[in-house]
Design a protein around this motif. Structure first.
Motif, short mmCIF file in Angstrom:
data_model
loop_
_atom_site.label_atom_id
_atom_site.label_comp_id
_atom_site.label_asym_id
_atom_site.label_seq_id
_atom_site.Cartn_x
_atom_site.Cartn_y
_atom_site.Cartn_z
N UNK A 72 -29.00 -38.51 22.53
CA UNK A 72 -29.53 -37.69 23.62
C UNK A 72 -28.43 -37.43 24.64
N UNK A 73 -27.59 -38.42 24.91
CA UNK A 73 -26.55 -38.31 25.93
C UNK A 73 -25.54 -37.22 25.59
N UNK A 74 -25.07 -37.19 24.35
CA UNK A 74 -24.05 -36.21 23.97
C UNK A 74 -24.56 -34.77 24.12
N UNK A 75 -25.71 -34.41 23.53
CA UNK A 75 -26.20 -33.04 23.73
C UNK A 75 -26.49 -32.71 25.19
N UNK A 76 -26.99 -33.67 25.95
CA UNK A 76 -27.27 -33.43 27.37
C UNK A 76 -26.01 -33.03 28.12
N UNK A 77 -24.90 -33.69 27.80
CA UNK A 77 -23.62 -33.36 28.43
C UNK A 77 -23.07 -32.04 27.92
N UNK A 78 -23.30 -31.74 26.64
CA UNK A 78 -22.75 -30.53 26.04
C UNK A 78 -23.42 -29.26 26.58
N UNK A 79 -24.73 -29.32 26.85
CA UNK A 79 -25.44 -28.13 27.31
C UNK A 79 -24.87 -27.63 28.63
N UNK A 80 -24.65 -28.54 29.57
CA UNK A 80 -24.11 -28.13 30.85
C UNK A 80 -22.66 -27.71 30.77
N UNK A 81 -21.91 -28.29 29.85
CA UNK A 81 -20.49 -27.98 29.74
C UNK A 81 -20.26 -26.64 29.09
N UNK A 82 -21.07 -26.31 28.09
CA UNK A 82 -20.92 -25.05 27.36
C UNK A 82 -21.59 -23.92 28.13
N UNK A 83 -21.22 -22.67 27.81
CA UNK A 83 -21.72 -21.53 28.56
C UNK A 83 -22.43 -20.51 27.67
N UNK A 84 -23.35 -19.79 28.26
CA UNK A 84 -24.06 -18.68 27.62
C UNK A 84 -23.20 -17.43 27.85
N UNK A 85 -22.08 -17.33 27.10
CA UNK A 85 -21.10 -16.31 27.43
C UNK A 85 -21.59 -14.88 27.14
N UNK A 86 -22.53 -14.72 26.19
CA UNK A 86 -23.04 -13.36 25.93
C UNK A 86 -23.68 -12.78 27.19
N UNK A 87 -24.49 -13.59 27.86
CA UNK A 87 -25.16 -13.15 29.07
C UNK A 87 -24.15 -12.92 30.19
N UNK A 88 -23.22 -13.85 30.37
CA UNK A 88 -22.24 -13.73 31.45
C UNK A 88 -21.37 -12.48 31.28
N UNK A 89 -20.92 -12.23 30.05
CA UNK A 89 -20.09 -11.04 29.80
C UNK A 89 -20.89 -9.77 30.07
N UNK A 90 -22.14 -9.73 29.60
CA UNK A 90 -22.97 -8.53 29.78
C UNK A 90 -23.20 -8.23 31.26
N UNK A 91 -23.50 -9.26 32.04
CA UNK A 91 -23.76 -9.05 33.47
C UNK A 91 -22.47 -8.65 34.19
N UNK A 92 -21.34 -9.26 33.83
CA UNK A 92 -20.06 -8.92 34.46
C UNK A 92 -19.71 -7.46 34.22
N UNK A 93 -19.91 -7.00 32.98
CA UNK A 93 -19.62 -5.60 32.67
C UNK A 93 -20.58 -4.68 33.41
N UNK A 94 -21.86 -5.05 33.47
CA UNK A 94 -22.84 -4.23 34.15
C UNK A 94 -22.58 -4.13 35.64
N UNK A 95 -22.16 -5.24 36.27
CA UNK A 95 -21.95 -5.25 37.71
C UNK A 95 -20.60 -4.67 38.12
N UNK A 96 -19.55 -5.03 37.37
CA UNK A 96 -18.19 -4.73 37.82
C UNK A 96 -17.40 -3.80 36.91
N UNK A 97 -17.90 -3.54 35.70
CA UNK A 97 -17.20 -2.63 34.79
C UNK A 97 -16.48 -3.36 33.66
N UNK A 98 -16.26 -2.62 32.58
CA UNK A 98 -15.68 -3.19 31.37
C UNK A 98 -14.28 -3.74 31.59
N UNK A 99 -13.48 -3.07 32.42
CA UNK A 99 -12.08 -3.46 32.62
C UNK A 99 -11.87 -4.25 33.91
N UNK A 100 -12.94 -4.80 34.45
CA UNK A 100 -12.85 -5.53 35.72
C UNK A 100 -12.29 -6.93 35.53
N UNK A 101 -11.84 -7.50 36.63
CA UNK A 101 -11.38 -8.88 36.59
C UNK A 101 -12.51 -9.84 36.30
#
Length: 342
Positions: free
Chosen positions: A276-305
């Motif tokens: 239980x300890x290992x997955x609990x630590x992994x969930x917070x450490x890892x990221x939902x990058x599909x969502x983060x990338x989509x929101x970043x592009x939507x808010x700031x543009x495809x070529x944004x920082x």
């Protein structure tokens, strides 16, 4: 340990090198792959993640939610790390480095963009890859599923308010289709496949364990192909912006190791079992990058920082997480076989 597991670091290094090389030599192929999306989710990545997740889903008991409710400490730890700590430490590190340590190395406008991208990563804890990390650390499949499921439910209501607060954006638009499609593709479908398989085997645990063991190399191959694909997709970014990628990677890497240390240390203090300890630590450490990338592009543009920062999060995630998987496996003896009752 089999051949794949014993030399996993070597295979990952080779996969990274091959991915970058192919990405530079055949950019058109990777552009075509990048275009194979279903509501913002790459279809090829989805298939590879299925290969990785399916063996773990075979172990899921349909009654797992009731079982976890009897021992909620691991779930509570996950939720505190994900929603009360991680978004704010990510924002703090972004400000510390890009308005302090790296001041003068990038413009103030770029610095704000990179901070924004980091914040979006920090407010999007993992949905899919955590099943892979849990599987590699012999995590409890039932508990991991519940942790991810509850996390996703909170994500639906908490992502926009927290991201909006930290970004200072009042009209944050969440790509709900991407969010829902990711949960369906990366959780619901593999889970359904695992439950159907269990029904076919008549809940014969020995037969299911044998099938899961036989499929483990397939899971590792899926991981290596995913690594190669992700680095191939970002090969040009790595070549075009090496210094900026490095600057963004430094605080993101510190955040990853810091959050893991907090969660893993908390699990040890709470005397959680390692599964239980290992997955609990992994969930917070890892990221939902599909969502983060989509929101970043939507808010700031495809070529944004901001979009670049989320992409760097994709690039560093697998190597960082594999190093943490190795650490978690080496420290299994730190944890009791069974945690105390809540």
């Amino acid at each position: 340990m089999g051949l794949f597991e014993r030399y996993l670091s070597l295979w990952v290094t080779l996969a990274i090198g091959v991915g970058v090389g192919l990405g530079l030599l055949t950019p058109g192929v990777f552009e075509d792959i990048a275009g194979m999306e279903i509501e913002g989710v790459n279809a090829v990545v989805a298939v590879l993640i299925w290969l990785m997740i399916y063996p773990m889903m075979l172990k899921v008991d349909p009654n797992c939610f009731g079982q976890v409710s009897q021992r909620p400490k691991g779930l509570m730890l996950t939720l505190v790390i994900n929603w009360l700590i991680k978004p704010f430490t990510m924002a703090a590190l972004g400000i510390l480095f890009f308005r302090g340590v790296f001041e003068g190395l990038v413009s103030a406008e770029d610095a704000d963009q990179y901070i924004a991208g980091m914040i979006l990563l920090g407010v999007a804890p993992c949905t899919a890859m955590v099943f892979v990390w849990s599987h590699l650390t012999e995590g409890d499949a039932n508990y991991t599923l519940v942790q991810v499921s509850i996390n996703d439910l909170i994500l639906v209501v908490a992502f926009a308010p927290i991201a909006g607060l930290l970004l200072g954006v009042t009209d944050l638009v969440v790509p709900w289709k991407t969010l829902v499609m990711t949960v369906v593709l990366f959780v619901a479908i593999p889970l359904a496949a695992g439950l159907v398989t269990r029904r076919v085997f008549g809940d014969d645990e020995e037969a299911i364990d044998r099938l899961s063991a036989r499929l483990k190399p397939t899971s590792i191959v899926g991981l290596l192909l995913t690594v190669g694909l992700l680095f191939g997709l970002q090969a040009q970014t790595l070549v075009d912006h090496p210094i900026r990628v490095l600057l963004i990677a430094i605080p993101l890497t510190l955040q990853s190791y810091g959050i893991f240390a907090l969660a893993y240390g908390g699990a040890k203090i709470m005397k959680l079992r390692h599964a239980v300890a290992a997955p609990a630590a992994m969930i917070g450490t890892s990221n939902f990058f599909e969502l983060a990338v989509a929101v970043a592009i939507g808010l700031f543009g495809l070529n944004s920082g901001a979009a670049l920062a989320t992409v760097v999060g994709v690039v560093i995630e697998v190597p960082v997480m594999l190093s943490l998987v190795a650490f978690a496996n080496r420290t299994r003896h730190w944890f009791p076989a069974e945690e105390a009752s809540p």
